[in-house]
Motif scaffolding. Structure first.
Motif, mmCIF file in Angstrom:
data_model
loop_
_atom_site.group_PDB
_atom_site.id
_atom_site.type_symbol
_atom_site.label_atom_id
_atom_site.label_comp_id
_atom_site.label_asym_id
_atom_site.label_seq_id
_atom_site.Cartn_x
_atom_site.Cartn_y
_atom_site.Cartn_z
ATOM 1 N N SER A 1 0.908 -1.214 -0.061
ATOM 2 C CA SER A 1 -0.055 0.041 -0.092
ATOM 3 C C SER A 1 0.762 1.203 -0.028
ATOM 4 O O SER A 1 0.630 2.335 -0.815
ATOM 5 N N LEU A 2 2.046 1.161 0.675
ATOM 6 C CA LEU A 2 2.803 2.281 0.836
ATOM 7 C C LEU A 2 3.627 2.535 -0.598
ATOM 8 O O LEU A 2 3.754 3.770 -1.144
ATOM 9 N N CYS A 3 3.852 1.387 -1.221
ATOM 10 C CA CYS A 3 4.628 1.434 -2.690
ATOM 11 C C CYS A 3 3.490 2.345 -3.670
ATOM 12 O O CYS A 3 3.724 2.831 -4.472
ATOM 13 N N LEU A 4 2.253 1.661 -3.562
ATOM 14 C CA LEU A 4 1.271 2.398 -4.212
ATOM 15 C C LEU A 4 1.133 3.991 -4.192
ATOM 16 O O LEU A 4 1.111 4.672 -4.985
ATOM 17 N N TYR A 5 1.036 4.044 -2.809
ATOM 18 C CA TYR A 5 0.855 5.572 -2.251
ATOM 19 C C TYR A 5 1.955 6.275 -2.795
ATOM 20 O O TYR A 5 1.812 7.489 -3.435
ATOM 21 N N ASP A 6 3.192 5.837 -2.729
ATOM 22 C CA ASP A 6 4.247 6.644 -3.166
ATOM 23 C C ASP A 6 4.467 6.925 -4.558
ATOM 24 O O ASP A 6 4.659 8.259 -5.070
#
Length: 160
Positions: A96-101
């Motif tokens: 999720s953090l990768c997608l958000y970044d």
């Protein structure tokens, strides 16, 4: 039922640690790709999360030596819940953090803009199309992350 509250508390702590490590890695490496930031943030966050998870799980598993059957079952149940909570955080929070970044680095700052464009009437769409849009720079995004990190009031960047 009490075990759910324990898992929520530990899960919230793990999410906080993961997001904080991610922000620190992104601020330290502003021109890095999402994969590079993940490569720096994931080991740090996973080890910190593993430490808190293991100490809490060991405490519950140690309670399992109690001869009272309901207490033993509760201890084993909570210990297993905590281990599964760690695995779920690793397998769900970091993607999720990768997608958000990737979303942030693409210059998108407000998820509601896309919804408001498709849900508004045609007159508003024509007015929005006539206004020039500006994309925030990477420096503006890093300043937003830095302000969030320092717990200051964050003014959201809105493309208008």
């Amino acid at each position: 039922f009490i075990g759910v509250f324990i898992v929520f508390a530990l899960g919230a702590d793990d999410v906080f640690v993961a997001v904080d490590k991610w922000k620190n890695a992104r601020i330290a490496n502003p021109d890095s790709t999402t994969v590079e930031v993940a490569g720096k943030a994931l080991p740090d966050a996973a080890s910190a999360m593993m430490l808190t998870t293991s100490t809490t799980a060991v405490a519950f598993f140690a309670t399992a030596i109690c001869p009272v059957a309901p207490i033993r079952c509760f201890a084993i149940f909570c210990g297993l819940l905590i281990i599964f909570d760690y695995l779920m955080n690793i397998f769900l929070v970091f993607p999720s953090l990768c997608l958000y970044d990737k979303w942030l680095m693409a210059g998108r700052t407000n998820c509601c803009l896309k919804f408001s464009k498709c849900c508004s009437n045609n007159n508003n769409n024509k007015q929005q199309q006539q206004r020039p849009t500006t994309q925030p720079t990477k420096l503006q995004m890093l300043l937003l992350l830095q302000r969030t990190k320092n717990n200051q009031l964050v003014n959201r960047l809105v493309c208008v």
